[in-house]
Design a protein around this motif. Structure first.
Motif, PDB file in Angstrom:
ATOM      1  N   ASP B 251     -10.119  16.442  -4.593  1.00 50.67           N
ATOM      2  CA  ASP B 251     -11.935  14.945  -4.881  1.00 50.67           C
ATOM      3  C   ASP B 251     -11.001  14.098  -5.311  1.00 50.67           C
ATOM      4  OD1 ASP B 251     -13.323  16.898  -3.286  1.00 50.67           O
ATOM      5  OD2 ASP B 251     -14.018  17.597  -5.564  1.00 50.67           O
ATOM      6  N   VAL B 252     -11.032  12.484  -4.565  1.00 49.37           N
ATOM      7  CA  VAL B 252     -10.996  11.572  -4.998  1.00 49.37           C
ATOM      8  C   VAL B 252     -12.091  10.674  -5.209  1.00 49.37           C
ATOM      9  CG1 VAL B 252      -8.718   9.542  -4.531  1.00 49.37           C
ATOM     10  CG2 VAL B 252      -8.210  11.562  -3.778  1.00 49.37           C
ATOM     11  N   GLU B 253     -11.903   9.865  -6.195  1.00 49.26           N
ATOM     12  CA  GLU B 253     -12.500   9.208  -6.875  1.00 49.26           C
ATOM     13  C   GLU B 253     -12.306   7.579  -7.546  1.00 49.26           C
ATOM     14  OE1 GLU B 253     -16.246  10.982  -9.003  1.00 49.26           O
ATOM     15  OE2 GLU B 253     -16.479   8.807  -9.760  1.00 49.26           O
ATOM     16  N   ILE B 254     -12.819   6.227  -6.512  1.00 46.73           N
ATOM     17  CA  ILE B 254     -11.702   5.436  -6.741  1.00 46.73           C
ATOM     18  C   ILE B 254     -12.972   4.387  -7.538  1.00 46.73           C
ATOM     19  CG2 ILE B 254     -10.769   3.679  -5.796  1.00 46.73           C
ATOM     20  CD1 ILE B 254      -9.756   5.489  -3.510  1.00 46.73           C
ATOM     21  N   ARG B 255     -12.328   3.700  -8.733  1.00 46.13           N
ATOM     22  CA  ARG B 255     -13.874   3.341  -8.940  1.00 46.13           C
ATOM     23  C   ARG B 255     -13.230   1.999  -9.636  1.00 46.13           C
ATOM     24  NH1 ARG B 255     -14.382   7.821 -13.729  1.00 46.13           N
ATOM     25  NH2 ARG B 255     -15.116   8.913 -12.714  1.00 46.13           N
ATOM     26  N   LEU B 274     -11.282  -0.929  -0.112  1.00 48.15           N
ATOM     27  CA  LEU B 274      -9.481  -1.240   0.079  1.00 48.15           C
ATOM     28  C   LEU B 274      -8.088  -0.418  -0.065  1.00 48.15           C
ATOM     29  CD1 LEU B 274      -7.683  -3.947   1.361  1.00 48.15           C
ATOM     30  CD2 LEU B 274      -7.587  -4.545  -1.378  1.00 48.15           C
ATOM     31  N   ALA B 275      -9.108  -0.077  -2.303  1.00 47.18           N
ATOM     32  CA  ALA B 275      -8.189   1.153  -2.410  1.00 47.18           C
ATOM     33  C   ALA B 275      -7.967   2.565  -1.686  1.00 47.18           C
ATOM     34  CB  ALA B 275      -7.739   1.323  -3.919  1.00 47.18           C
ATOM     35  N   ALA B 276      -9.136   2.710  -1.240  1.00 42.79           N
ATOM     36  CA  ALA B 276      -9.224   4.045  -0.002  1.00 42.79           C
ATOM     37  C   ALA B 276      -8.437   3.878   1.379  1.00 42.79           C
ATOM     38  CB  ALA B 276     -11.194   3.913  -0.010  1.00 42.79           C
ATOM     39  N   ALA B 277      -8.575   2.562   1.735  1.00 42.85           N
ATOM     40  CA  ALA B 277      -7.800   2.295   2.918  1.00 42.85           C
ATOM     41  C   ALA B 277      -6.163   2.426   2.442  1.00 42.85           C
ATOM     42  CB  ALA B 277      -8.755   0.283   3.232  1.00 42.85           C
ATOM     43  N   GLU B 342      -0.123   3.930  -8.232  1.00 46.36           N
ATOM     44  CA  GLU B 342       0.351   2.690  -7.828  1.00 46.36           C
ATOM     45  C   GLU B 342      -0.805   1.396  -7.321  1.00 46.36           C
ATOM     46  OE1 GLU B 342       4.106   4.231  -7.198  1.00 46.36           O
ATOM     47  OE2 GLU B 342       3.646   3.323  -5.298  1.00 46.36           O
ATOM     48  N   ILE B 343      -1.632   2.452  -6.095  1.00 41.97           N
ATOM     49  CA  ILE B 343      -2.417   1.158  -5.575  1.00 41.97           C
ATOM     50  C   ILE B 343      -3.454   1.149  -6.149  1.00 41.97           C
ATOM     51  CG2 ILE B 343      -4.212   1.923  -3.714  1.00 41.97           C
ATOM     52  CD1 ILE B 343      -2.781   3.730  -2.611  1.00 41.97           C
ATOM     53  N   ALA B 344      -3.481   1.807  -7.243  1.00 45.58           N
ATOM     54  CA  ALA B 344      -4.481   1.363  -8.738  1.00 45.58           C
ATOM     55  C   ALA B 344      -4.427   0.388  -9.397  1.00 45.58           C
ATOM     56  CB  ALA B 344      -4.837   3.014  -8.948  1.00 45.58           C
ATOM     57  N   ARG B 345      -3.059   0.365  -9.640  1.00 44.21           N
ATOM     58  CA  ARG B 345      -2.520  -1.164 -10.473  1.00 44.21           C
ATOM     59  C   ARG B 345      -2.315  -1.931  -9.134  1.00 44.21           C
ATOM     60  NH1 ARG B 345       0.613   2.401 -12.333  1.00 44.21           N
ATOM     61  NH2 ARG B 345       2.546   2.555 -10.531  1.00 44.21           N
ATOM     62  N   ASP B 346      -2.045  -1.861  -8.248  1.00 43.56           N
ATOM     63  CA  ASP B 346      -2.339  -3.344  -7.675  1.00 43.56           C
ATOM     64  C   ASP B 346      -4.009  -3.938  -6.746  1.00 43.56           C
ATOM     65  OD1 ASP B 346       0.452  -3.031  -7.387  1.00 43.56           O
ATOM     66  OD2 ASP B 346       0.778  -1.675  -5.538  1.00 43.56           O
ATOM     67  N   THR B 347      -4.792  -2.483  -6.844  1.00 39.23           N
ATOM     68  CA  THR B 347      -6.230  -3.491  -6.539  1.00 39.23           C
ATOM     69  C   THR B 347      -7.269  -3.216  -7.485  1.00 39.23           C
ATOM     70  OG1 THR B 347      -6.441  -1.055  -6.259  1.00 39.23           O
ATOM     71  CG2 THR B 347      -5.820  -2.205  -3.950  1.00 39.23           C
ATOM     72  N   GLY B 348      -6.453  -3.140  -8.598  1.00 39.35           N
ATOM     73  CA  GLY B 348      -7.246  -2.863 -10.014  1.00 39.35           C
ATOM     74  C   GLY B 348      -8.850  -2.350 -10.229  1.00 39.35           C
ATOM     75  N   THR B 349      -7.885  -0.781  -9.642  1.00 40.35           N
ATOM     76  CA  THR B 349      -9.269  -0.137  -9.726  1.00 40.35           C
ATOM     77  C   THR B 349      -8.888   1.116 -10.402  1.00 40.35           C
ATOM     78  OG1 THR B 349      -8.420   1.283  -7.879  1.00 40.35           O
ATOM     79  CG2 THR B 349      -9.593  -0.303  -6.699  1.00 40.35           C
ATOM     80  N   GLU B 350      -9.396   2.288 -10.762  1.00 38.67           N
ATOM     81  CA  GLU B 350      -9.095   3.277 -11.198  1.00 38.67           C
ATOM     82  C   GLU B 350      -9.221   4.106 -10.000  1.00 38.67           C
ATOM     83  OE1 GLU B 350     -10.989   6.001 -15.092  1.00 38.67           O
ATOM     84  OE2 GLU B 350     -11.577   4.428 -14.397  1.00 38.67           O
TER      85      GLU B 350
END
Lengths: 446, 446
Positions: B251-255, B274-277, B342-350
């Motif tokens: 389960d992935v949660e992108i905040r 965008l992070a999910a993509a 890495e994606i979280a860092r790049d997109t400012g998400t958790e």
């Protein structure tokens, strides 16, 4: 309670026999007095706080935001509160067939068109207490201030609280002649727009009478929170809106083939969500690779059948592009369309991207922009010109007359959220700039 | 109606006094006869067609598929139909506390454990008429064929129709001791699993009695459609399953942060979609960049608040990885997890990626694989070894005994769809391989 009459030379010369020298001291006196005129910041805050009760979550406080969706009981109650505020200082509200609430303050010059100003008090679900509310309560506050100081303008002043800004622009759209009879049957929150209008005092069968002809008003002014973070970040109290951006909204349908996620080899897949992921990245890339303030968003996306163990066979999503230049977003849309077809080829899917909506840009009148800047400067407030990325009732008014918009900062740029907040000083600044701009415009008419 | 008794040397030598030479002709006669034994292809098709009525869309035909979700009225009716079929040739069905339907045909050697075989008849919503149904109707058909030809095996033969394969593995999971008491309160299609079991004749309070101890059966065999396109594409009629893949589901949660799509500059966004993509593309890349049959799927994805004019603040989605090697999918999962950060860092998400489920691989017994191959070859049918990317009741049985699975081709690899189809000749081939494999196994026991 001295009556300060902002006069006009033609009017004076035609109505009373006075020497030029007798007129000039009057004007400078009026100018001096109107420069001192300020809205009552405490009263403005009080009315915003009182209005916030209608649609507040049960057991919540002001900071828990508001759900005052148009045509709900909360909206009905909020409208009644606004009308009660108007009546309290002697202004009798008028409701037009589109359920817009108008309040008129006659001017001294009967041949001048009214200066129109206002906003809306409906909200998005779980919205904040400033979006629309600030402009509406400030319009009432401006009228109240003028009344208590006995100021009569030359132009009639017409304040307005528009109906259902957040969803259909029913109020300002009717005034601009944009709302179509077919829109009346659109159902939302369980009732049609026609039923909704009727519920709050409108008359959908006579909607055409709500239409304002071009030139019906001298100009339209709207004070609103920025709903973005540009002013807040730049620490500038007053934004002068250059215009409201053009919007292109596309509906995208990506047709792949749903299949078993365990038994379908990677190479055999026609994965609609993988194609969507690539397209979301393309939107980001195409929109950000050139300088400018254009934005592009995929905000709505649905996956079918949407099960962990099924390769997605169908994805539907939106693409929304905004910029002051409609040529820019048309060009970006074409580029995205082209890239979408490449993605379709690469992923073995079919991508249908169709324009669902186009909102033309609504430029703010350059004279009005200048007047707002003068008003702010005279009040010692720094200004910045910026586009409005959000839609506003002002964009409807731009179809039939000159408009001007005053923005104040949203803390952290947050809006459409219970966390939406504009500092009370910024609210008062905005209302004072609104008041002063009205007076400047009124005075400037030859 | 000649009784062909497949005997075992020990049994014969212990029970009857015969010379070796007297035994051998019997065996070869039996072998010769069992080589000729075929299921009744028309009868098998007829029972599949009759079963398809239960859960068929109103006004539909066989090709409109079936919705026979476990514990619905359609499931109840389908189960009754299957039991009626069994009774028609004298086999009295037994329902265990997990609502599994068993049918026993005694063997001639009373100290041998039963050969167990079967499948399920519940379906996914809008599923097809072969997934589970083919193995179940073929189990009945095998029993019927043996009965009408008077064949008695040495091992007892036990057929089974497992309860609710598609959602909970309630039947085979109970037999394997995997289903937990807490699972009984899980509610689906409006009723709890306990209520569902009760509805179709089970007894949830005595579920422990449905458990089969390790070694309770000689082996478990299941005929099933492939639910993928490997056999169909290769034009091979019989698949010999190497094992059922291991599954890791995350389960992935992108905040991110929901904000106005018009007023939030691109650089200020914390766009969860965008992070999910980017993560969806990473899953594809990581899974496909090395050779092998591993698959990875993002099949479920939800966007919040999911409006065209709001930058998505939250995305929840699944990631599912499958391979025969659980080490492989663990490694791929770790790589995806690393890239997600890495994606979280790049997109400012958790990005929170948590394992929600792990299914261990269920290897098919090598002896059984060989037997299936021999059976098919003797029938003149080409075979191919392949993993099962889909889960099956057999994976539960693998926890307590040796298993073998026979696959037949799905046209175009389609399954879990009304378009699911397996050619009638392939259905008959599969049932004949099942029959012959049972007889080979029975004969092979020392």
């Amino acid at each position: 309670m001295l009556a300060i009459v902002i006069t006009r030379r033609e009017l004076l010369s035609s109505m009373v026999a006075v020497s030029a020298s007798a007129v000039l001291p009057d004007l400078s006196f009026a100018q001096a007095r109107s420069s001192d005129l300020r809205i009552n910041a405490d009263r403005l805050r009080h009315s915003l706080e009182e209005l916030s009760v209608f649609g507040r979550p049960a057991g919540g406080t002001f900071s828990d935001g508001v759900s005052r969706v148009a045509f709900t009981d909360a909206d009905f109650a909020g409208r009644n509160y606004a009308m009660q505020l108007m009546r309290a200082f002697g202004m009798e509200p008028r409701i037009d067939p589109a359920a817009n609430i108008f309040g008129l303050r006659p001017g001294s010059a009967h041949n001048l068109k009214p200066i129109l100003f206002g906003s809306h008090i409906d909200s998005v679900p779980s919205g904040g207490n400033f979006d629309g509310d600030l402009g509406s309560m400030s319009a009432i506050e401006v009228m109240h201030t003028l009344k208590e100081h006995g100021v009569t303008t030359r132009h009639p002043l017409q304040m307005v609280i528009w109906t259902d800004e957040e969803n259909t622009f029913a109020g300002s759209g009717s005034a601009a002649g944009v709302l179509q009879p077919a829109d009346l049957s659109r159902v939302r929150i369980g009732i049609s727009l026609a039923e909704g209008l009727r519920k709050v005092g409108g008359n959908p069968t006579r909607l055409a009478e709500a239409r304002l002809s071009p030139g019906a008003f001298h100009c339209y002014l709207e004070l609103h929170i920025e709903q973005g973070g540009i002013l807040y970040k730049a620490n500038v109290p007053i934004g002068v809106v250059e215009g409201i951006v053009s919007i292109d909204e596309y509906d995208v349908e990506i047709r792949g083939f749903a299949n078993h996620a365990g038994t379908t080899p990677m190479k055999e897949r026609h994965n609609a969500l993988l194609a969507a992921a690539k397209l979301i990245e393309v939107v980001q890339e195409v929109v950000t690779r050139e300088p400018g303030r254009q934005v592009g968003t995929v905000g709505r996306l649905q996956v079918f059948p949407n099960a962990p163990n099924v390769v997605p066979g169908l994805v539907k999503h939106s693409i929304e592009l905004r910029d002051l230049s409609e040529e820019t977003i048309a060009r970006l849309g074409n580029e995205i369309q082209k890239r979408a077809q490449e993605i379709a080829r690469d992923t073995g899917t079919e991508i249908i991207m169709e324009k669902a909506e186009h909102d033309a840009p609504a430029g703010a009148d350059l004279e009005m922009q200048a007047k707002i800047e003068v008003a702010a400067t005279e009040l010692g407030l720094k200004t910045m010109r910026l586009p409005s990325g959000a839609g506003h009732d002002a964009q409807m008014m731009a179809k039939i007359g000159p408009i001007g918009m005053i923005f104040v900062p949203s803390v952290d740029g947050i809006s459409h959220s219970p966390k939406e907040f504009t500092r009370w000083q910024d609210c008062a600044n905005g209302a004072n700039v609104l008041l002063r701009t009205i007076l400047l415009i009124d005075r400037a008419t030859p």
